[in-house]
Design a protein around this motif. Structure first.
Motif, PDB file in Angstrom:
ATOM      1  N   GLU A 119      69.706  57.270  16.796  1.00 55.38           N
ATOM      2  CA  GLU A 119      70.557  58.253  17.468  1.00 55.38           C
ATOM      3  C   GLU A 119      69.753  59.408  18.061  1.00 55.38           C
ATOM      4  N   LEU A 120      68.532  59.592  17.600  1.00 56.17           N
ATOM      5  CA  LEU A 120      67.771  60.776  17.987  1.00 56.17           C
ATOM      6  C   LEU A 120      66.669  60.509  19.014  1.00 56.17           C
ATOM      7  N   ILE A 121      66.141  59.291  19.018  1.00 60.21           N
ATOM      8  CA  ILE A 121      64.946  58.998  19.817  1.00 60.21           C
ATOM      9  C   ILE A 121      65.285  58.312  21.129  1.00 60.21           C
ATOM     10  N   ASN A 122      64.600  58.756  22.176  1.00 56.47           N
ATOM     11  CA  ASN A 122      64.669  58.069  23.467  1.00 56.47           C
ATOM     12  C   ASN A 122      63.265  58.066  24.075  1.00 56.47           C
ATOM     13  N   HIS A 123      63.170  57.650  25.330  1.00 55.52           N
ATOM     14  CA  HIS A 123      61.856  57.503  25.953  1.00 55.52           C
ATOM     15  C   HIS A 123      61.217  58.835  26.345  1.00 55.52           C
TER      16      HIS A 123
END
Length: 260
Positions: A42-46
């Protein structure tokens, strides 16, 4: 989003302060949250950047260092799987010839190599001795320097390239927007012997020559009551020296780090 690991430690707390001052969006996971890997989806993206400032003192043994390594690697494994943008990891600088003999270096360098071999841009920051008013080593050396006379080996390998905590934090913050290949950065100032470093705190300090075997015995005895900064592992690192072989601070910052 910047995720800072080790935010309660000496270096990590200073990085957390800098993130707040720059109004960055950040998350400071505690020890329990470091093991709750399902939440990372839910917290990490690119665009997420990880700053890993987790660390324990060199004097501890194999089991403690391996436990800390396993927690870091599991967390970073998941971050890499999710495709973070970048990982900046705080490591250690030493001239010790066989790092696998020292648990502190063994697991620091194992994590360094793991990150460098990954498909995520990773910057490994290896500082020499860090000067910080609230740092354990700084407090220890200042106490030593208050003695009127101190016995210390003449071995020139007892050398360091100290760096001020503010310069170290500024360097790490400068790496956030930089777009370079994965690499190791060595950061420090001029190379000085530990004896001269102590004299920076007390110019009147008299240092007498001490046989190295006596220094080793003293460090081992001190390690029984102060395992974090003394003991056989801490002595081995001290004897080998911790000096930067190139000025990566100036390369990135465009100026030299302040002298201590």
């Amino acid at each position: 989003m910047i995720i800072l690991l080790g935010s309660t430690g000496m270096v990590g707390s200073h990085i957390a302060k800098a993130l707040k001052q720059q109004n960055r969006e950040y998350w400071l996971p505690n020890r329990t949250e470091l093991t709750q890997l399902d939440k990372l989806t839910e917290l990490i993206n690119h665009e997420t950047i990880i700053i890993n400032a987790i660390g324990i003192a060199p004097g501890f043994g194999e089991n403690k260092h391996k436990t800390v390594y396993d927690v870091q690697k599991a967390f970073l494994d998941r971050c890499i799987e999710l495709g973070v943008k970048k990982i900046i990891s705080l490591s250690a600088l030493s001239q010790y010839p066989n790092p696998t003999e020292i648990p502190y270096l063994k697991y620091k360098y194992a994590l360094d190599q793991y990150l460098l071999d990954s498909n995520i841009t990773s910057y490994i920051v290896r500082p020499s001795l860090v000067y910080a008013e609230n740092g354990a080593s700084t407090k220890f050396f200042k106490k030593l320097s208050k003695l009127p006379i101190l016995a210390f080996p003449k071995n020139p390998n007892y050398a360091v390239s100290p760096i001020h905590i503010d310069d170290l934090v500024n360097f790490i913050m400068a790496l956030l927007p930089i777009d370079l290949p994965s690499q190791i950065f060595e950061v420090g100032t001029e190379t000085i012997t530990l004896s001269n470093y102590l004299k920076r705190f007390n110019s009147k300090l008299i240092i007498l020559p001490l046989p190295e075997w006596m220094m080793a015995t003293s460090m081992n005895m001190l390690g029984t009551v102060m395992p974090s900064i003394a003991g056989k592992y801490a002595f081995a690192l001290l004897r080998a020296g911790s000096v930067n072989t190139r000025d990566d601070y100036q390369l990135i910052m465009g100026k030299k780090a302040r002298k201590i």
